[in-house]
Design a protein around this motif. Structure first.
Motif, PDB file in Angstrom:
ATOM      1  N   TYR A   1      45.701  -6.155  16.838  1.00 31.63           N
ATOM      2  CA  TYR A   1      45.700  -7.590  16.571  1.00 31.63           C
ATOM      3  C   TYR A   1      45.982  -7.855  15.086  1.00 31.63           C
ATOM      4  CZ  TYR A   1      44.243 -12.413  16.081  1.00 31.63           C
ATOM      5  OH  TYR A   1      44.222 -13.751  15.791  1.00 31.63           O
ATOM      6  N   ARG A   2      45.294  -7.117  14.220  1.00 28.25           N
ATOM      7  CA  ARG A   2      45.459  -7.307  12.775  1.00 28.25           C
ATOM      8  C   ARG A   2      46.862  -6.936  12.309  1.00 28.25           C
ATOM      9  NH1 ARG A   2      41.600  -7.544   9.208  1.00 28.25           N
ATOM     10  NH2 ARG A   2      42.386  -5.784   7.999  1.00 28.25           N
ATOM     11  N   LEU A   3      47.415  -5.863  12.865  1.00 30.41           N
ATOM     12  CA  LEU A   3      48.772  -5.467  12.489  1.00 30.41           C
ATOM     13  C   LEU A   3      49.776  -6.552  12.867  1.00 30.41           C
ATOM     14  CD1 LEU A   3      50.349  -2.024  12.715  1.00 30.41           C
ATOM     15  CD2 LEU A   3      51.619  -3.962  13.586  1.00 30.41           C
ATOM     16  N   LEU A   4      49.663  -7.081  14.079  1.00 34.01           N
ATOM     17  CA  LEU A   4      50.577  -8.143  14.506  1.00 34.01           C
ATOM     18  C   LEU A   4      50.356  -9.415  13.688  1.00 34.01           C
ATOM     19  CD1 LEU A   4      50.569  -7.599  18.370  1.00 34.01           C
ATOM     20  CD2 LEU A   4      52.392  -7.010  16.739  1.00 34.01           C
ATOM     21  N   LYS A   5      49.114  -9.729  13.385  1.00 34.09           N
ATOM     22  CA  LYS A   5      48.794 -10.917  12.585  1.00 34.09           C
ATOM     23  C   LYS A   5      49.446 -10.810  11.203  1.00 34.09           C
ATOM     24  CE  LYS A   5      46.190 -14.674  12.239  1.00 34.09           C
ATOM     25  NZ  LYS A   5      46.465 -15.867  12.995  1.00 34.09           N
ATOM     26  N   LYS A   6      49.421  -9.620  10.609  1.00 40.74           N
ATOM     27  CA  LYS A   6      50.057  -9.407   9.301  1.00 40.74           C
ATOM     28  C   LYS A   6      51.567  -9.614   9.375  1.00 40.74           C
ATOM     29  CE  LYS A   6      46.557  -6.295   7.520  1.00 40.74           C
ATOM     30  NZ  LYS A   6      46.209  -4.905   7.184  1.00 40.74           N
ATOM     31  N   LYS A   7      52.131  -9.434  10.555  1.00 37.87           N
ATOM     32  CA  LYS A   7      53.562  -9.660  10.759  1.00 37.87           C
ATOM     33  C   LYS A   7      53.851 -11.121  11.123  1.00 37.87           C
ATOM     34  CE  LYS A   7      54.734  -4.960  12.136  1.00 37.87           C
ATOM     35  NZ  LYS A   7      55.685  -4.686  11.069  1.00 37.87           N
ATOM     36  N   GLY A   8      52.812 -11.934  11.116  1.00 36.63           N
ATOM     37  CA  GLY A   8      52.982 -13.355  11.432  1.00 36.63           C
ATOM     38  C   GLY A   8      52.935 -13.673  12.916  1.00 36.63           C
ATOM     39  N   ILE A   9      52.439 -12.734  13.710  1.00 41.54           N
ATOM     40  CA  ILE A   9      52.387 -12.908  15.166  1.00 41.54           C
ATOM     41  C   ILE A   9      50.930 -13.055  15.586  1.00 41.54           C
ATOM     42  CG2 ILE A   9      52.898 -11.835  17.399  1.00 41.54           C
ATOM     43  CD1 ILE A   9      55.040 -10.149  15.761  1.00 41.54           C
ATOM     44  N   THR A  10      50.622 -14.149  16.254  1.00 45.82           N
ATOM     45  CA  THR A  10      49.274 -14.354  16.778  1.00 45.82           C
ATOM     46  C   THR A  10      49.313 -14.239  18.289  1.00 45.82           C
ATOM     47  OG1 THR A  10      48.716 -15.827  14.954  1.00 45.82           O
ATOM     48  CG2 THR A  10      47.322 -15.947  16.927  1.00 45.82           C
ATOM     49  N   ILE A  11      48.564 -13.308  18.824  1.00 42.85           N
ATOM     50  CA  ILE A  11      48.445 -13.154  20.275  1.00 42.85           C
ATOM     51  C   ILE A  11      47.364 -14.125  20.733  1.00 42.85           C
ATOM     52  CG2 ILE A  11      47.965 -11.558  22.172  1.00 42.85           C
ATOM     53  CD1 ILE A  11      50.556 -10.969  20.532  1.00 42.85           C
TER      54      ILE A  11
ATOM     55  N   ARG B   1      55.407 -13.515  27.887  1.00 45.22           N
ATOM     56  CA  ARG B   1      56.087 -13.216  26.620  1.00 45.22           C
ATOM     57  C   ARG B   1      55.150 -12.693  25.528  1.00 45.22           C
ATOM     58  NH1 ARG B   1      54.926 -17.525  23.341  1.00 45.22           N
ATOM     59  NH2 ARG B   1      54.428 -19.467  24.419  1.00 45.22           N
ATOM     60  N   ASP B   2      53.837 -12.899  25.690  1.00 48.22           N
ATOM     61  CA  ASP B   2      52.894 -12.424  24.679  1.00 48.22           C
ATOM     62  C   ASP B   2      52.871 -10.899  24.563  1.00 48.22           C
ATOM     63  OD1 ASP B   2      52.089 -14.885  23.744  1.00 48.22           O
ATOM     64  OD2 ASP B   2      50.361 -15.032  25.081  1.00 48.22           O
ATOM     65  N   PHE B   3      53.426 -10.209  25.535  1.00 52.54           N
ATOM     66  CA  PHE B   3      53.459  -8.750  25.456  1.00 52.54           C
ATOM     67  C   PHE B   3      54.662  -8.227  24.668  1.00 52.54           C
ATOM     68  CE2 PHE B   3      50.748  -9.347  29.234  1.00 52.54           C
ATOM     69  CZ  PHE B   3      49.648  -8.615  28.802  1.00 52.54           C
ATOM     70  N   LEU B   4      55.658  -9.059  24.438  1.00 54.69           N
ATOM     71  CA  LEU B   4      56.873  -8.612  23.738  1.00 54.69           C
ATOM     72  C   LEU B   4      56.608  -8.065  22.332  1.00 54.69           C
ATOM     73  CD1 LEU B   4      59.435 -11.290  24.960  1.00 54.69           C
ATOM     74  CD2 LEU B   4      59.217  -8.901  25.711  1.00 54.69           C
TER      75      LEU B   4
END
Length: 133
Positions: free
Chosen positions: A81-91, A115-118
């Motif tokens: 979650y944190r890695l994706l958040k740092k990339k600007g992606i919120t699941i 699409r949230d899995f992409l």
């Protein structure tokens, strides 16, 4: 073996024809579908009629089942979650993080239409049952 996400199961039970439901049907015929406890819960929660609930519970209970959340997965979920958040992606849904992380860690392809899995496919090596990664 493949795990199908709740989104695919909902379409499947509603009789929706799609690439994903066709793939699920084929995998079921070949005995290659497993289900996670969180997915099982999400599916069963969605049934309004007792008859449909009982039918789905009976059919899904015969599939190989996995407990998707445990101490080790909790940490990996938070990391993902944190890695994706740092990339600007919120699941949006915690359950999606759990399902994706479980599949990544256990190298089990996920059949999904959500699409949230992409981002998990693109950034975290989630194997899609349809997309060759």
């Amino acid at each position: 073996m493949v795990i199908a996400d709740t989104s695919v199961w909902i379409d499947y039970f509603n009789g929706t024809l799609s690439v994903e439901t066709n793939a699920l049907d084929a995998a079921l015929e070949q005995g290659e579908v497993a289900i996670g406890d969180i997915i099982f819960l999400e599916i069963l929660q969605g049934f309004r009629s007792d008859r449909d609930y009982k039918m789905a519970r009976s059919k899904l209970s015969v599939l190989e089942q996995y407990e998707m959340l445990g101490r080790d997965i909790v940490i990996k979920c938070a990391d993902n979650y944190r890695l994706l958040k740092k990339k600007g992606i919120t699941i949006r849904k915690t359950n999606d993080i759990i399902i994706a992380t479980f599949c990544i860690e256990n190298k089990v392809p996920l059949l999904f239409s959500d699409r949230d899995f992409l981002p998990f496919v693109k950034h975290l090596k989630l194997k899609s049952a349809l997309i060759k990664t």
